[in-house]
Scaffold this active site. Structure first.
Site: not given
Ligand code: UFG
Length: 356
Positions: A127, A152, A156
């Site tokens: 990741s 998590y 990785k």
């Molecule tokens: N977000 C929202 N509302 C939500 C969900 C997410 O605004 O209900 C925003 C988050 O703040 C972020 C973006 O959407 O800015 C993406 O969020 P995700 O949760 O979809 O994805 P992330 O970038 O947080 O997560 C990814 C991978 C994980 C990994 C993580 C590490 O999905 O497996 O990056 O930061 F661990």
């Protein structure tokens, strides 16, 4: 003879898309999954899409060495794509031992069996989280890894290191007799660092099936649009980005699946430049949360109920990939537009609603 790929965690979101692409590229596949975070919905979808009713499915837990060893004895396995792992960031903070035990032990068992059964090619599902927060964007594979902020993320990093060290140590196997190992063989390794996988297969027969309230953005969007959730919270609009919301590199899951096929082919055809390689799998395009929401509304012709709420703990401001190594070495490049991807995500949510 056709090469056979073991897909651990192959009934899940990314695993099922990869299984489809492998079969369509002419590989034999064995799917192994303990169904701890999914049911057989996507596996049934894979059979429909590929028209193959006899894909071997093994309900095993990779944390059980005897089961993994049995698989390697029963099938001649040329490559493993190892997805089987837990992936919820928040849960990993609450239950670190569960994450370390599951994610590390399953890889250890795969590698142990791989080297014991004459060697194998192992592709690990890593990741972009390993890069953490950085100002130097986009990130290349040479960008330094940062200390993980969640167990998590730490799994990785540790798993990448376990794979790297195993590849190094087993390089000589086969040339010497190893005490206690009948048929030792070298393990070759590839780590694919995914950015943000989203979307679904264009057939709408497979896609993401989150259990309970989704943690990730796109399933939350589609569930809000269908009426399962009342309102999407956009976590923070005061980030130092053009519109104040976070930037990510959203990669279509079918494009991502094709990257696995390209990486496996490189391993099986002896085209690796090193015995352990790392590739970023992203588009190279940063997209903000708000842009993604607006594009979803536009392409699917609907209005989404959303509001801005405070930042979510642990989120980084921005990250996107430099995917040029994958393009040059794997001959792979993301093809689908964000519009196509978000249309597919919505078609999948509607397909699920039709089944309820
Ligand atoms: N977000 C929202 N509302 C939500 C969900 C997410 O605004 O209900 C925003 C988050 O703040 C972020 C973006 O959407 O800015 C993406 O969020 P995700 O949760 O979809 O994805 P992330 O970038 O947080 O997560 C990814 C991978 C994980 C990994 C993580 C590490 O999905 O497996 O990056 O930061 F661990």
């Amino acid at each position: 003879m056709k090469k056979r790929v073991l897909v651990s965690g192959g009934a899940g979101y990314i695993g099922s898309h990869v299984t489809v692409e492998l079969i369509q590229a002419g590989y034999d596949v064995v799917v192994a999954d303990n169904l701890s975070n999914c049911d057989l919905t996507c596996f049934e979808g894979v059979k429909k899409i590929t028209g193959k009713d006899d894909i071997p499915f093994e309900k095993i837990d990779c944390c059980d060495y005897a089961s993994v060893d049995r698989l390697f004895s029963e099938f001649r396995i040329d490559a493993v794509i190892h997805f089987a792992a837990f992936k919820a960031v928040g849960e990993s903070v609450a239950e670190p031992l569960k994450y370390y035990r599951n994610n590390l032990l399953s890889l250890l068992n795969i590698l142990e069996a791989a080297k014991t059964h004459g060697g194998c090619n192992v592709l690990f599902s890593s990741s972009a989280t390993v890069y953490g927060e950085t100002d130097k964007l986009p990130v290349t594979e040479e960008s330094p890894r940062q200390p993980a902020i969640s167990p998590y993320g730490n799994t990785k990093q540790i798993c990448e290191d376990i794979l790297r060290d195993t590849v190094k140590a087993t390089a000589a196997y086969g040339n010497e007799v190893m005490p206690g190992i009948d048929k030792p063989g070298p393990v070759k390794g590839t780590a694919l660092r995914y950015f943000n996988p989203i979307g679904a297969h264009p057939s709408a027969l497979i896609g993401e099936l989150p259990r309970g309230v989704p943690n990730n953005l796109v399933p939350y969007i589609t569930q809000t649009a269908i009426g399962k959730r009342e309102c999407l919270s956009i976590f923070g609009n005061d980030y130092p980005t053009p519109d104040g919301t976070c930037l990510r590199d959203y990669i279509d899951v079918v494009d991502l699946a094709k990257a696995h096929v390209a990486a496996v082919a490189r391993m099986l055809e002896g085209r690796m430049a090193e015995d352990y390689e790392i590739f970023n799998i992203g588009t190279g395009r940063p997209v903000s949360v708000l842009e993604l929401v607006n594009t979803f509304e536009k392409v699917n012709n609907l209005k989404l109920n959303y509001r801005f709420t405070p930042r979510r703990e642990g989120d980084i401001t921005a990250i996107w990939a430099d995917p040029s190594r994958a393009e040059k070495e794997l001959g792979w490049k993301a093809q689908r537009t964000v519009e196509e991807t978000l249309a597919a995500a919505w078609a999948w949510e509607k397909h699920l609603a039709g089944k309820e």
